[in-house]
Scaffold this active site. Structure first.
Site, PDB file in Angstrom:
ATOM      1  N   ASP A  11       0.814  -1.236   0.116  1.00 29.19           N
ATOM      2  CA  ASP A  11       0.082  -0.007  -0.155  1.00 29.19           C
ATOM      3  C   ASP A  11       0.821   1.210  -0.101  1.00 29.19           C
ATOM      4  OD1 ASP A  11      -3.086   0.722   1.291  1.00 29.19           O
ATOM      5  OD2 ASP A  11      -1.378   2.368   1.122  1.00 29.19           O
ATOM      6  N   ASP A 104      -3.742   2.575  -4.993  1.00 32.03           N
ATOM      7  CA  ASP A 104      -2.654   2.497  -4.575  1.00 32.03           C
ATOM      8  C   ASP A 104      -2.202   1.191  -3.701  1.00 32.03           C
ATOM      9  OD1 ASP A 104      -3.951   2.870  -1.793  1.00 32.03           O
ATOM     10  OD2 ASP A 104      -2.139   4.022  -1.256  1.00 32.03           O
ATOM     11  N   GLU A 105      -3.244   0.170  -3.892  1.00 30.18           N
ATOM     12  CA  GLU A 105      -2.778  -1.211  -3.147  1.00 30.18           C
ATOM     13  C   GLU A 105      -3.038  -2.171  -4.034  1.00 30.18           C
ATOM     14  OE1 GLU A 105      -5.461  -2.207   0.220  1.00 30.18           O
ATOM     15  OE2 GLU A 105      -7.002  -0.867  -0.738  1.00 30.18           O
TER      16      GLU A 105
END
Ligand code: TTP
Ligand code: MG
Length: 414
Positions: A11, A104-105
Site C-alpha cells: 500500500d 494505491d494497493e
C-alpha cells in the site's frame, strides 16, 4: 510438503500527497492536504499533516482549523492514475498473480517464489526498492502473511515505508489481541454491536462457536469467526481487462416502433455507461446489434475519435446508428455495446475520465457522476433518464439532471 502460502499486500504511503511532494520538492517535509474536489473533504494528507490530526474524509474546514499552516492542494487525478499504472507495472514483475485492490494497493501471491527472489521477506524489500526507483522516490508499506486479510493488516503495522511479516506460528498470538475493528469487513456499527456483547478482540470472538456467530449475525458472523481463526480462503485474483461491455434485450413483442427501440437504447446506454464508469473504462467503438423476427442478425459499429463512457454519448451514437439502418423486418432483439478500451484497470478506479475529453464529454461526465452517485445511494432504479419516462421527446441532460434532483428531493422528504 506443500509450500507455505504467502500473500503480500503493498500500500502506497500517503499516496496523493506523496506524489505532490515528489513533483514539487518545495513541498517535501511540509503538511500537505490534498482534497476539496468532492464535497470539500480531505482525500489524503502527508504524514506531516497527520501529526495535527488531519485525516482522509475530514471536511477541509476542519482540517484548516487543525492545521492552518498546511498547504492545501486540489487533486490531480490524472497524474495519480499515471503513477498508479506505473506502480502496477512495476510490481507485476514480482509475481504472475497481482491483484490491484485500489488505486494505491495490491495483493501479490508470493507462494513458492523463493527461487527467484530469496526468502519472501527479501522479496518484500526488493519490491519496495523497485517501487521507489520506478516512481522516482515514492515509498510504500508491505505486509506479508499466510492469508489476504492478515497481509492487509500487516501492511498497516509499520507505515510509512515499513515492512511487517506475520509467520504462521505468530498468527494466533497476533489475533488474540487484535481489535475486531481492525478486521477488514468489521465496520463501526458491527464493532459497536460486538462491544455490547463484551467482544472487543479476535481472541474474544474465538470464545464462541462458529454456529453461535452464524446464528447471531449470519454470513458476516461466520466470516468474523473465520477471520478470528486466521482463516481467509480468498485467492489473489489478477484483474483482466474486459474487452467490451454490452446490454441487450429480447422484446416481449417484435416491433418496428422506433420510440420503443430508442427507449431500449437509452436503457442499454445507461446500463453500459454506468458499468464502464464504475470500472474506470471508456471505449471508442459503439455497436448496435439487432435481431429480426426471422432471427437474422445484424451488427453495425461506429468508431469515435476518442474514448467515451457517458450515457448520453453512447445513446446518441447508438441512436444515430439505428436511424441509419433500414429495418428489414420487425425487431426481436436490440442491444448496445461499447468496446475499444485502452489499457486501463482498477488501478484507475474512479480516477479515469476519458483521456482529453472534449468539452461536451466532460460536461456529460459531470452529469453522469451526479447520477452515479445518486444510484450508489438509492439503488439502480432511483435515477432513470428522461427517455425512459417519456415515449416521446428527447431525453436531454437538463431533464435528466432535474429528474435526478427531484428523486433526491423525494427521498429526503420520505
Ligand atoms: P489510502 O491508502 O487509504 O491512504 P494514503 O495512501 O493516502 O495513506 P496511507 O499511507 O495511510 O496508506 O488511500 C489511497 C489514496 O486514495 C489516497 O492517497 C487518496 C485516496 N483517498 C481518497 O480520495 N479519499 C479517502 O477517503 C481515502 C481513504 C483515500
Ligand atoms: Mg495508501
Amino acid at each position: 510438503m506443500a509450500a507455505q502460502r504467502w500473500i503480500m499486500h503493498m500500500d502506497m504511503d500517503a499516496f496523493f500527497a506523496s506524489i505532490e511532494q515528489l513533483d514539487d520538492p518545495s513541498l517535501r517535509g511540509k503538511p500537505i492536504i490534498v482534497g476539496g474536489e468532492h464535497r470539500g473533504v480531505v482525500s489524503t494528507c502527508s504524514y506531516e499533516a497527520r501529526k495535527f490530526g488531519v485525516r482522509s474524509a475530514m471536511p477541509i474546514s476542519e482540517a484548516r482549523r487543525r492545521c492552518p499552516h498546511g498547504v492545501y492542494i486540489r487533486p490531480r487525478l490524472r497524474r495519480y492514475a499515471e503513477m498508479s499504472a506505473l506502480v502496477r507495472e512495476t510490481i507485476a514483475r514480482f509475481s504472475p498473480l497481482v491483484e490491484m485492490a485500489s488505486v494505491d494497493e495490491a495483493y501479490l501471491d508470493a507462494t513458492g517464489l523463493e527461487r527467484l527472489f530469496g526468502p519472501v521477506e527479501e522479496m518484500g524489500l526488493q519490491l519496495k526498492q523497485a517501487v521507489r526507483e520506478a516512481t522516482g522516490g515514492l515509498t510504500c508499506s508491505v505486509g506479508i502473511a499466510p492469508v489476504k486479510f492478515l497481509a492487509k493488516i500487516s501492511s498497516e503495522q509499520r507505515k510509512p515505508d515499513g515492512l511487517f511479516m506475520l509467520r504462521p506460528e505468530e498468527v494466533p498470538a497476533f489475533l488474540h489481541d487484535l481489535p475486531v475493528r481492525a478486521v477488514p469487513g468489521v465496520g463501526r456499527q458491527f464493532a459497536a454491536a460486538l462491544a455490547q456483547m463484551g467482544v472487543k478482540s479476535c481472541g474474544e470472538v474465538s470464545r464462541y462457536s462458529e454456529e453461535f456467530w452464524k446464528r447471531k449475525f449470519g454470513k458476516a458472523g461466520q466470516v468474523l469467526w473465520a477471520r478470528a481463526q486466521g482463516i481467509d480462503p480468498r485467492e489473489v485474483v489478477p484483474w483482466t481487462a474486459p474487452k467490451s461491455e454490452s446490454a441487450e434485450v429480447t422484446l416481449d413483442e417484435d416491433t418496428r416502433d422506433l420510440d420503443i427501440l430508442r427507449t431500449w437504447l437509452m436503457r442499454h446506454a445507461e446500463r453500459v455507461g454506468t458499468s464502464l464508469r464504475r470500472h474506470g473504462l471508456a471505449g471508442r467503438t459503439i455497436t448496435l446489434k439487432i435481431k429480426y423476427a426471422d432471427f437474422r442478425q445484424i451488427t453495425r459499429q461506429v468508431t469515435l475519435p476518442q474514448r467515451v463512457n457517458s450515457t448520453k454519448t453512447i445513446y446518441d451514437t447508438a441512436k444515430d446508428i439505428l436511424d441509419s439502418v433500414e429495418l428489414a423486418d420487425r425487431v426481436r432483439l436490440i442491444g448496445v455495446g461499447v468496446s475499444g478500451f485502452e489499457e486501463g484497470g482498477p488501478s484507475q478506479l474512479s480516477l479515469l475520465p476519458p483521456k482529453e475529453p472534449e468539452k461536451d464529454e466532460s460536461r456529460r461526465g459531470k452529469l453522469d457522476k451526479a447520477v452515479d452517485a445518486l444510484r450508489a445511494r438509492y439503488g439502480r432504479e432511483a435515477v432513470v433518464r428522461g427517455r425512459l419516462f417519456e415515449a416521446h421527446g428527447e431525453g436531454d441532460d437538463r431533464k435528466a439532471a432535474s429528474q435526478a434532483e427531484r428523486m433526491e428531493a423525494d427521498k429526503l422528504r420520505k
